[in-house]
Write a protein that holds these residues in place. Structure first.
Motif, mmCIF file in Angstrom:
data_model
loop_
_atom_site.group_PDB
_atom_site.id
_atom_site.type_symbol
_atom_site.label_atom_id
_atom_site.label_comp_id
_atom_site.label_asym_id
_atom_site.label_seq_id
_atom_site.Cartn_x
_atom_site.Cartn_y
_atom_site.Cartn_z
ATOM 1 N N ASP A 1 48.441 37.655 42.357
ATOM 2 C CA ASP A 1 48.143 36.193 42.107
ATOM 3 C C ASP A 1 47.178 36.059 41.147
ATOM 4 O O ASP A 1 46.142 36.921 41.017
ATOM 5 C CB ASP A 1 47.869 35.495 43.608
ATOM 6 N N MET A 2 46.886 35.096 40.652
ATOM 7 C CA MET A 2 45.885 34.644 39.535
ATOM 8 C C MET A 2 45.120 33.442 39.905
ATOM 9 O O MET A 2 45.738 32.509 40.518
ATOM 10 C CB MET A 2 46.455 34.718 38.109
ATOM 11 N N ASP A 3 43.913 33.229 39.187
ATOM 12 C CA ASP A 3 43.320 31.864 39.420
ATOM 13 C C ASP A 3 43.764 31.099 38.382
ATOM 14 O O ASP A 3 43.735 29.671 38.597
ATOM 15 C CB ASP A 3 41.733 32.318 39.093
ATOM 16 N N VAL A 4 44.633 31.433 37.375
ATOM 17 C CA VAL A 4 44.682 30.670 36.230
ATOM 18 C C VAL A 4 46.333 30.555 36.016
ATOM 19 O O VAL A 4 46.638 31.762 35.796
ATOM 20 C CB VAL A 4 44.109 30.941 34.976
ATOM 21 N N ALA A 5 46.923 29.479 35.862
ATOM 22 C CA ALA A 5 48.426 29.538 35.713
ATOM 23 C C ALA A 5 48.820 30.049 34.254
ATOM 24 O O ALA A 5 48.084 30.159 33.323
ATOM 25 C CB ALA A 5 48.986 27.964 35.719
ATOM 26 N N GLY A 6 49.923 30.928 34.071
ATOM 27 C CA GLY A 6 50.285 31.554 33.006
ATOM 28 C C GLY A 6 49.737 33.006 32.764
ATOM 29 O O GLY A 6 49.999 33.614 31.836
ATOM 30 N N GLU A 7 48.757 33.356 33.406
ATOM 31 C CA GLU A 7 47.872 34.722 33.229
ATOM 32 C C GLU A 7 48.663 35.781 34.354
ATOM 33 O O GLU A 7 49.522 35.362 35.162
ATOM 34 C CB GLU A 7 46.528 34.413 33.530
ATOM 35 N N GLY A 8 48.512 36.964 34.060
ATOM 36 C CA GLY A 8 48.935 37.948 34.909
ATOM 37 C C GLY A 8 48.354 39.071 34.578
ATOM 38 O O GLY A 8 47.024 39.527 33.759
ATOM 39 N N LEU A 9 48.983 40.215 35.223
ATOM 40 C CA LEU A 9 48.322 41.528 35.163
ATOM 41 C C LEU A 9 49.344 42.483 34.181
ATOM 42 O O LEU A 9 50.488 42.476 34.487
ATOM 43 C CB LEU A 9 48.081 42.214 36.472
ATOM 44 N N LEU A 10 48.615 43.632 33.573
ATOM 45 C CA LEU A 10 49.826 44.746 33.175
ATOM 46 C C LEU A 10 50.024 45.812 34.185
ATOM 47 O O LEU A 10 49.047 46.126 35.029
ATOM 48 C CB LEU A 10 49.014 45.355 32.096
#
Length: 108
Positions: free
Chosen positions: A93-102
């Motif tokens: 899960d992320m704090d900001v929409a459209g962001e992510g992890l590799l």
């Protein structure tokens, strides 16, 4: 050992968990998570039922580096070099929409 890159796993809507796999039979020995340089929000790694607001079932919080450079990362290992981790039980899960992890995982 075989490396299997998932690439960038994005979260469209914060608070909506994104599973690393939809295959409940996929077992792995290691999972590597890395923040993408330039992101602005924190990334959360957890298990089924994770709630980032309370940190319930959160395994690790990865911090962004909006200036680029080195990024926060985390290795999750089975401890026995065998495929014991069920990839479908892990979410981000992320704090900001459209962001992510590799994300990359290894199998024996």
């Amino acid at each position: 050992m075989n490396a299997n890159p998932l690439g960038r796993v994005n979260v469209t809507t914060p608070g909506t968990l994104v599973p690393l796999s939809t295959d409940p039979t996929l077992r792995v020995s290691k999972i590597y998570f890395q923040v993408i340089p330039g992101l602005t929000g924190k990334g959360y790694i957890g298990k089924t039922g994770m709630v980032r607001a309370t940190l319930s079932k959160v395994i690790r919080v990865l911090w962004p580096n909006s200036a680029g450079g080195f990024s926060d990362s985390f290795f999750l290992e089975s401890g026995s070099d065998s495929d014991l981790l069920n990839l479908a039980e892990y979410y981000i899960d992320m704090d900001v929409a459209g962001e992510g992890l590799l994300v990359t995982y290894w199998t024996e």
